[in-house]
Design a protein around this motif. Structure first.
Motif, PDB file in Angstrom:
ATOM      1  N   ALA A 195       0.832  -1.209   0.000  1.00  0.00           N
ATOM      2  CA  ALA A 195       0.000   0.000   0.000  1.00  0.00           C
ATOM      3  C   ALA A 195       0.866   1.258   0.000  1.00  0.00           C
ATOM      4  N   VAL A 196       1.953   1.246   0.766  1.00  0.00           N
ATOM      5  CA  VAL A 196       2.852   2.403   0.800  1.00  0.00           C
ATOM      6  C   VAL A 196       3.568   2.549  -0.536  1.00  0.00           C
ATOM      7  N   LYS A 197       3.985   1.434  -1.132  1.00  0.00           N
ATOM      8  CA  LYS A 197       4.615   1.523  -2.453  1.00  0.00           C
ATOM      9  C   LYS A 197       3.654   2.175  -3.450  1.00  0.00           C
ATOM     10  N   ALA A 198       2.389   1.772  -3.415  1.00  0.00           N
ATOM     11  CA  ALA A 198       1.408   2.352  -4.331  1.00  0.00           C
ATOM     12  C   ALA A 198       1.255   3.849  -4.090  1.00  0.00           C
ATOM     13  N   ALA A 199       1.348   4.280  -2.829  1.00  0.00           N
ATOM     14  CA  ALA A 199       1.260   5.706  -2.508  1.00  0.00           C
ATOM     15  C   ALA A 199       2.438   6.474  -3.096  1.00  0.00           C
ATOM     16  N   VAL A 200       3.624   5.882  -3.008  1.00  0.00           N
ATOM     17  CA  VAL A 200       4.808   6.509  -3.598  1.00  0.00           C
ATOM     18  C   VAL A 200       4.672   6.595  -5.113  1.00  0.00           C
ATOM     19  N   MET A 201       4.215   5.506  -5.720  1.00  0.00           N
ATOM     20  CA  MET A 201       4.131   5.448  -7.173  1.00  0.00           C
ATOM     21  C   MET A 201       3.042   6.367  -7.721  1.00  0.00           C
ATOM     22  N   VAL A 202       1.922   6.497  -7.013  1.00  0.00           N
ATOM     23  CA  VAL A 202       0.850   7.344  -7.547  1.00  0.00           C
ATOM     24  C   VAL A 202       1.286   8.802  -7.549  1.00  0.00           C
ATOM     25  N   GLU A 203       2.087   9.223  -6.564  1.00  0.00           N
ATOM     26  CA  GLU A 203       2.586  10.594  -6.587  1.00  0.00           C
ATOM     27  C   GLU A 203       3.593  10.787  -7.714  1.00  0.00           C
ATOM     28  N   GLU A 204       4.422   9.778  -7.941  1.00  0.00           N
ATOM     29  CA  GLU A 204       5.415   9.875  -9.005  1.00  0.00           C
ATOM     30  C   GLU A 204       4.754  10.029 -10.371  1.00  0.00           C
ATOM     31  N   VAL A 205       3.753   9.208 -10.657  1.00  0.00           N
ATOM     32  CA  VAL A 205       3.107   9.306 -11.976  1.00  0.00           C
ATOM     33  C   VAL A 205       2.273  10.577 -12.080  1.00  0.00           C
ATOM     34  N   ALA A 206       1.661  11.007 -10.959  1.00  0.00           N
ATOM     35  CA  ALA A 206       0.883  12.253 -10.993  1.00  0.00           C
ATOM     36  C   ALA A 206       1.783  13.429 -11.343  1.00  0.00           C
ATOM     37  N   LYS A 207       2.971  13.460 -10.778  1.00  0.00           N
ATOM     38  CA  LYS A 207       3.907  14.552 -11.062  1.00  0.00           C
ATOM     39  C   LYS A 207       4.332  14.530 -12.527  1.00  0.00           C
ATOM     40  N   THR A 208       4.679  13.353 -13.032  1.00  0.00           N
ATOM     41  CA  THR A 208       5.133  13.251 -14.418  1.00  0.00           C
ATOM     42  C   THR A 208       4.024  13.620 -15.393  1.00  0.00           C
ATOM     43  N   VAL A 209       2.804  13.149 -15.131  1.00  0.00           N
ATOM     44  CA  VAL A 209       1.685  13.459 -16.020  1.00  0.00           C
ATOM     45  C   VAL A 209       1.374  14.956 -15.978  1.00  0.00           C
ATOM     46  N   ALA A 210       1.425  15.558 -14.791  1.00  0.00           N
ATOM     47  CA  ALA A 210       1.181  17.000 -14.698  1.00  0.00           C
ATOM     48  C   ALA A 210       2.218  17.785 -15.501  1.00  0.00           C
ATOM     49  N   LEU A 211       3.476  17.364 -15.426  1.00  0.00           N
ATOM     50  CA  LEU A 211       4.514  18.018 -16.219  1.00  0.00           C
ATOM     51  C   LEU A 211       4.255  17.830 -17.713  1.00  0.00           C
ATOM     52  N   ALA A 212       3.849  16.627 -18.095  1.00  0.00           N
ATOM     53  CA  ALA A 212       3.572  16.349 -19.508  1.00  0.00           C
ATOM     54  C   ALA A 212       2.400  17.193 -20.004  1.00  0.00           C
ATOM     55  N   GLN A 213       1.385  17.357 -19.163  1.00  0.00           N
ATOM     56  CA  GLN A 213       0.239  18.180 -19.556  1.00  0.00           C
ATOM     57  C   GLN A 213       0.643  19.642 -19.710  1.00  0.00           C
ATOM     58  N   GLY A 214       1.617  20.079 -18.918  1.00  0.00           N
ATOM     59  CA  GLY A 214       2.099  21.442 -19.062  1.00  0.00           C
ATOM     60  C   GLY A 214       2.864  21.660 -20.354  1.00  0.00           C
ATOM     61  N   LEU A 215       3.426  20.590 -20.911  1.00  0.00           N
ATOM     62  CA  LEU A 215       4.192  20.686 -22.154  1.00  0.00           C
ATOM     63  C   LEU A 215       3.326  20.534 -23.402  1.00  0.00           C
ATOM     64  N   GLY A 216       2.181  19.885 -23.234  1.00  0.00           N
ATOM     65  CA  GLY A 216       1.356  19.647 -24.414  1.00  0.00           C
ATOM     66  C   GLY A 216       0.194  18.736 -24.130  1.00  0.00           C
ATOM     67  N   HIS A 217       0.037  17.702 -24.932  1.00  0.00           N
ATOM     68  CA  HIS A 217      -1.111  16.803 -24.841  1.00  0.00           C
ATOM     69  C   HIS A 217      -0.616  15.359 -24.740  1.00  0.00           C
ATOM     70  N   PRO A 218      -0.456  14.843 -23.518  1.00  0.00           N
ATOM     71  CA  PRO A 218       0.016  13.468 -23.354  1.00  0.00           C
ATOM     72  C   PRO A 218      -0.895  12.485 -24.090  1.00  0.00           C
ATOM     73  N   GLN A 219      -0.279  11.515 -24.737  1.00  0.00           N
ATOM     74  CA  GLN A 219      -1.025  10.570 -25.556  1.00  0.00           C
ATOM     75  C   GLN A 219      -1.301   9.275 -24.783  1.00  0.00           C
ATOM     76  N   PRO A 220      -2.554   8.852 -24.757  1.00  0.00           N
ATOM     77  CA  PRO A 220      -2.878   7.622 -24.026  1.00  0.00           C
ATOM     78  C   PRO A 220      -2.252   6.397 -24.674  1.00  0.00           C
ATOM     79  N   ILE A 221      -1.995   5.386 -23.868  1.00  0.00           N
ATOM     80  CA  ILE A 221      -1.473   4.114 -24.356  1.00  0.00           C
ATOM     81  C   ILE A 221      -2.652   3.245 -24.774  1.00  0.00           C
ATOM     82  N   ALA A 222      -2.524   2.574 -25.884  1.00  0.00           N
ATOM     83  CA  ALA A 222      -3.604   1.707 -26.378  1.00  0.00           C
ATOM     84  C   ALA A 222      -3.927   0.629 -25.341  1.00  0.00           C
ATOM     85  N   GLN A 223      -5.220   0.298 -25.223  1.00  0.00           N
ATOM     86  CA  GLN A 223      -5.653  -0.646 -24.198  1.00  0.00           C
ATOM     87  C   GLN A 223      -4.968  -1.999 -24.330  1.00  0.00           C
ATOM     88  N   GLU A 224      -4.751  -2.458 -25.537  1.00  0.00           N
ATOM     89  CA  GLU A 224      -4.074  -3.740 -25.731  1.00  0.00           C
ATOM     90  C   GLU A 224      -2.671  -3.714 -25.142  1.00  0.00           C
TER      91      GLU A 224
END
Length: 249
Positions: A187-216
């Motif tokens: 559970a703690v690892k997931a807490a660390v990881m969710v903040e890490e991805v939130a930060k990276t995605v927020a930075l990516a959104q500031g640069l442009g339009h992050p592209q989703p990964i295909a479901q497959e």
């Protein structure tokens, strides 16, 4: 209920769980996930209808195994040797609700980590635009409903949002992330990881339009990470394992 009334082996397990929960709390400030007294970690006591959680309003530098609070799955503190005026975390009812309704969960963590909480404030899920997210969360990190602290409304929102989901993390609206795992370490690892991805995605959104990964591709990455990657005795988030274990019950 008194701790001393429980069998000796249960008392030993409670003591070990209290040490583990105390140690894991150090990971929250170390990873920049909390400030002052905010946030909490809890762990189910193996073999007993009990869990251990942080005391309310106590600074992280003052936490010890002895002042971790032991509760029943109804969220009631048991008499366990801690000072009578030492109450359990204000989020105890939410943790208790999760343990009662998700028997496959062995640990819960809650933080107010800034980037993940910023998504929660906007009622925005974290979109799956990183392979790390596909690995760890199996897709986006969802948003749960707004709920007032103090009763089990937050817990109900966590369970309703995560049931059937791959993600071990939920962003409770206007509040912050809650994460679950097969144990408290996960559970703690997931807490660390969710903040890490939130930060990276927020930075990516500031640069442009992050592209989703295909479901497959998401499905392939998630399966590989959960079932092939690493050693067999590791402590990854284990969202898929949680669902498998639940299905066996």
């Amino acid at each position: 209920m008194r701790l001393t009334e429980l069998p000796a082996h249960v008392q030993e397990t409670v003591a070990a769980t209290r040490r583990q929960v105390c140690d894991l709390h150090a990971e929250l400030p170390a990873n920049g996930l909390v400030v002052w007294t905010a946030g909490n970690v809890s762990a189910r006591v193996p073999g007993a209808d009990l869990f251990v959680i942080k005391p309310s309003g106590v600074r992280y530098s003052e936490l010890t195994a002895d002042n971790m609070v032991v509760c029943t799955l109804d969220g009631k503190k048991i008499e366990d040797g801690t000072p009578a005026d030492l109450t359990a975390s204000s989020d105890t009812a939410a943790h208790a609700y999760v343990y009662r309704h998700m028997p496959q969960v062995g640990g819960v963590a809650h933080t107010h980590s800034p980037y993940a909480t910023a998504f929660a404030a906007n009622h925005q899920p974290i979109p799956c635009v990183l392979t790390m997210m596909a690995d760890e969360f199996g897709g986006e990190v969802p948003v749960g409903p707004f709920a007032i602290i103090g009763d089990d409304s937050i817990g109900a929102g966590i369970v309703a949002t995560l049931e059937g989901a791959r993600s071990p993390a939920v962003l409770m609206a206007n509040h912050g992330p809650f994460t679950v795992g097969k144990d408290a370490t996960a559970a703690v690892k997931a807490a660390v990881m969710v903040e890490e991805v939130a930060k990276t995605v927020a930075l990516a959104q500031g640069l442009g339009h992050p592209q989703p990964i295909a479901q497959e591709a998401v499905d392939h990455l998630f399966d590989r990470y959960q079932n092939v990657y690493g050693q067999r005795n590791d402590n990854r988030c284990g969202a898929q394992r949680l669902r498998i274990e639940k299905g066996k019950q």
